[in-house]
Design an enzyme around this catalytic site. Structure first.
Site, short mmCIF file in Angstrom:
data_model
loop_
_atom_site.label_atom_id
_atom_site.label_comp_id
_atom_site.label_asym_id
_atom_site.label_seq_id
_atom_site.Cartn_x
_atom_site.Cartn_y
_atom_site.Cartn_z
N GLY A 354 -31.33 -22.33 11.44
CA GLY A 354 -31.69 -23.60 12.07
C GLY A 354 -32.94 -23.52 12.93
O GLY A 354 -33.88 -24.30 12.77
N GLY A 377 -26.10 -23.07 9.45
CA GLY A 377 -24.99 -22.13 9.33
C GLY A 377 -24.79 -21.64 7.90
O GLY A 377 -24.52 -20.46 7.66
P1 ADP Z 1 -31.76 -19.10 13.83
O1 ADP Z 1 -31.18 -20.41 14.33
O2 ADP Z 1 -33.01 -19.33 13.02
O3 ADP Z 1 -30.76 -18.26 13.14
P2 ADP Z 1 -31.42 -17.81 16.37
O4 ADP Z 1 -30.51 -18.91 16.81
O5 ADP Z 1 -30.84 -16.49 16.12
O6 ADP Z 1 -32.29 -18.28 15.12
O7 ADP Z 1 -32.54 -17.54 17.49
C1 ADP Z 1 -33.35 -18.54 18.04
C2 ADP Z 1 -33.55 -18.33 19.51
O8 ADP Z 1 -33.95 -17.01 19.82
C3 ADP Z 1 -34.65 -19.21 20.01
O9 ADP Z 1 -34.09 -20.20 20.84
C4 ADP Z 1 -35.57 -18.27 20.80
O10 ADP Z 1 -36.00 -18.79 22.03
C5 ADP Z 1 -34.69 -17.07 21.02
N1 ADP Z 1 -35.48 -15.85 21.29
C6 ADP Z 1 -36.45 -15.30 20.53
N2 ADP Z 1 -37.00 -14.25 21.13
C7 ADP Z 1 -36.38 -14.11 22.33
C8 ADP Z 1 -36.52 -13.19 23.42
N3 ADP Z 1 -37.41 -12.21 23.39
N4 ADP Z 1 -35.71 -13.36 24.48
C9 ADP Z 1 -34.80 -14.35 24.50
N5 ADP Z 1 -34.62 -15.25 23.50
C10 ADP Z 1 -35.40 -15.13 22.43
#
Ligand code: ADP
Ligand code: MG
Length: 397
Positions: A354, A377
């Site tokens: 997402g 998801g």
């Molecule tokens: P997806 O929904 O694509 O699977 P995630 O939900 O795992 O992705 O991750 C997205 C979140 O990760 C974003 O809100 C982003 O701000 C956070 N994020 C990325 N790098 C960092 C970091 N270094 N420290 C904290 N949060 C992070």
């Protein structure tokens, strides 16, 4: 999971009543219930048009929001019926219930080339319970089931999977594309196959990392979870996101990657911030040099160069999880650079998840990717290699 499933082109739809599961779970204005983004309705049009043009009578259904088995008037699909009619340029017949007398009568009278939209499937308690009686009632209105709601294929609900017990089931064009592109990437990828993995927490991504470690040639780690890997490698990470209880897992992954000959890349440098805030003080430091009290918020320029180089040479790139806190402009560069490297590579490029999909759209690279998976998801579970109930239930090719 077998990704090779029959689709609407593989069966005869002429003169058939077709139950079509769509994803019309659209965002709405809280007060007026006006649809604020109709992309999901637009995305459903190719399958709907194909069915109507090929002589089917289409009984479309979807859930909307979380009415939890109760009739919640504010979650009616009526606004969807209206918008769908405008987009399709055709009058839509709307049923006041899901499998009640109104739906049954309208389904029975439905003719080839006509479209009937049922009321919100989650108004029925049987939907999320995958109740056979409810599945049966849905199936009884039709002769063929077409599944095109990728966002819900990871759920075993009546309208996403249960109904296939009673009807021959095939995919629409949306699910076909997801299976074709993501399925192929996982089964027989153009190599080298690189997986770019980031996001916030290691714990959210353990099954994805494990599955891709068996399949990829290169694993590129960024985002918040990189710091647990760095800690496992013996580096101090200051106040960065760290999951102490996952250090063992990270060590295990590093060892398994070595044994398998998978190149596992971790950041060489980092953009760190003095606080988790968009306007905090920031600086770039090498891995191992994060000062106490500072937190890693993005990958640094050396890392960007190294990761971009790896992506440039890849045949397939799957990306899940932003490289940094891209929501803050000051820490979006790593994520932007990975999107750019993917866009400029000749590789098959797939974005799943997402927040990753949102990041790619927000940064303006959406139309440069081979595929952006539409289900948050569902695409994650796909990358985990899980059997998705809404896919398993479809007829094999
Ligand atoms: P997806 O929904 O694509 O699977 P995630 O939900 O795992 O992705 O991750 C997205 C979140 O990760 C974003 O809100 C982003 O701000 C956070 N994020 C990325 N790098 C960092 C970091 N270094 N420290 C904290 N949060 C992070
Ligand atoms: Mg997310």
């Amino acid at each position: 999971m077998n990704y090779s499933k029959k689709n609407v082109r593989d069966v005869d739809v002429k003169g058939k009543k077709v139950l079509l599961r769509c994803d019309f779970n659209v965002p709405q204005d809280k007060a007026t219930r006006a649809i604020t983004d109709d992309r999901r309705i637009r995305a459903a049009l190719p399958t709907i048009r194909y069915l109507l043009e090929n002589g089917a009578a289409v009984i479309a259904c979807s859930h909307l929001g979380k009415p939890k088995g109760e009739v919640k008037p504010e979650l009616t699909l009526a606004p969807v019926a209206e918008r769908l009619g405008e987009l399709l340029g055709q009058e839509i017949i709307f049923a006041k219930d899901v499998v009640g007398p109104d739906a049954q009568a309208k389904a029975a009278a439905l003719k080839a080339g006509e479209l009937l939209l049922l009321e919100n499937t989650r108004f029925e308690k049987g939907e999320e319970k995958n109740d056979p009686a409810f599945s049966r009632a849905l199936a009884d209105m039709a002769e063929l089931f077409v599944s095109d709601a990728f966002g819900t294929v990871h759920r075993a609900h009546a309208s996403t999977a249960g109904v296939a017990e009673y009807l021959p089931a095939v995919s629409g064009f949306l699910i076909e594309k997801e299976l074709e592109i993501m399925g192929k990437a996982l089964e027989a990828p153009a190599r080298p196959f690189a997986a770019v993995l980031g996001g916030a927490k290691v714990s959210d991504k353990i099954p994805v990392i494990e599955n891709l470690l068996d399949k990829a040639d290169i694993i590129i780690i960024g985002g918040g979870m990189a710091y647990t890997f760095m800690k496992a490698m013996g580096y101090e990470v200051g106040s960065s996101l760290l999951e102490e209880d996952k250090i063992g897992f990270a060590l295990d992954m590093l060892r398994r990657a070595r044994e398998k000959g998978v190149k596992l890349l971790t950041p060489a440098d980092n953009v760190v911030g003095s606080a988790f805030a968009p306007d905090c003080e920031r600086k770039t430091v090498d891995t191992g040099c994060i000062p106490a009290g500072w937190m890693g918020m993005d990958i640094g320029p050396k890392t960007i160069a190294m990761y971009s180089e790896a992506i440039k040479g890849a045949g397939t790139v799957i990306w899940n999880g932003p490289m940094g806190v891209f929501e803050f402009d000051a820490f979006a560069e790593g994520t932007r650079a990975m999107a750019r490297a993917m866009a400029e590579s000749g590789a098959v490029t797939i974005v799943g998840g997402g927040d990753s999909a949102a990041a790619v759209e927000q940064l303006g690279f959406a139309d440069k990717m081979t595929h952006i998976s539409t289900g948050g998801g569902a695409s994650l579970e796909f990358l985990e290699g899980k059997a998705l109930p809404g896919v398993v239930c479809l007829l094999d090719k």
